[in-house]
Design an enzyme around this catalytic site. Sequence first.
Site, mmCIF file in Angstrom:
data_model
loop_
_atom_site.group_PDB
_atom_site.id
_atom_site.type_symbol
_atom_site.label_atom_id
_atom_site.label_comp_id
_atom_site.label_asym_id
_atom_site.label_seq_id
_atom_site.Cartn_x
_atom_site.Cartn_y
_atom_site.Cartn_z
ATOM 1 N N ASP A 105 0.848 -1.191 0.000
ATOM 2 C CA ASP A 105 0.000 0.000 0.000
ATOM 3 C C ASP A 105 0.882 1.239 0.000
ATOM 4 O O ASP A 105 2.018 1.204 0.483
ATOM 5 C CB ASP A 105 -0.859 0.065 1.271
HETATM 6 N N1 URA Z 1 -1.297 -5.941 3.837
HETATM 7 C C1 URA Z 1 -1.748 -4.674 3.873
HETATM 8 O O1 URA Z 1 -2.774 -4.382 4.465
HETATM 9 N N2 URA Z 1 -1.021 -3.728 3.229
HETATM 10 C C2 URA Z 1 0.109 -3.975 2.580
HETATM 11 O O2 URA Z 1 0.725 -3.067 2.016
HETATM 12 C C3 URA Z 1 0.558 -5.305 2.548
HETATM 13 C C4 URA Z 1 -0.170 -6.271 3.191
#
Ligand code: URA
Length: 257
Positions: A105
Amino acid sequence: MTMADRLQKVMAAAGIASRRASEVLISAGRVTINGRVAELGDRVDPDVDVVEVDGDRVIVDTTLHYLMLNKPRGVVSTTHDPEGRPTVMDLVNLEERLYPVGRLDQDTEGLLLLTNDGELANRLLHPSFEVERTYLALVPGPVRRETLRRLTEGVELDDGLARPRRVRVAEEHRGKALLEVVMTEGRKHEVRRMLAAVGAPVERLARVAFGGVELGDLRQGKWRFLDRPEIAKLHAAAGTSVPATARTSDTDTEATS
Ligand code: URA
């Protein structure tokens, strides 16, 4: 690259011209394959076939690159962002076209692998291989035993059960806790959604390991080539063997950005 690729793709990979411009060269009869004038639609294996443009040999670099980046928050994991936000490619100053192995993310930091080994990337991301990803999540503390138990049993989300392979409290301090969570798949926002669902909303999230390869003390925003044992670990996790064309940090000690 697969064994036999479209001629214009091979020409583009060798930096001759864009795919479109390469098609124009092919149509104009300026390209030969093993001495015969090429046609649109021809496929070639760059390791075997001799491709020439105006009589000059086209050399394709088939070296496979594997590197890790410590992604900072605020940087997107795609190679190009239509909204113009900074991407991980802005942090990796290499000529080669590399692709992130999955995504983090925008607000998640930590270990992101990049490679041009598409087969390995696909396998590492495929849920059937259950490749381990380790995250550290900062959440409000203390974390109750009941919360850990619910996580261990699995949490029902909109898109199915999310179940860490392991979860433990790594640290607890002044109303905060650091949870170490090991997942074996990478659904969108999975760790954030899973922890929110058990009343432990994530304040900060970092990935610290993927497929047995650890981020270690690589500084934020920096990248480095993987070494041979690290590349071997990834191939082992994906059920493949290390290709002869793999470039490792032992074969090249170029400084990172
Ligand atoms: N899980 C999440 O919620 N975000 C990420 O970036 C990776 C795994």
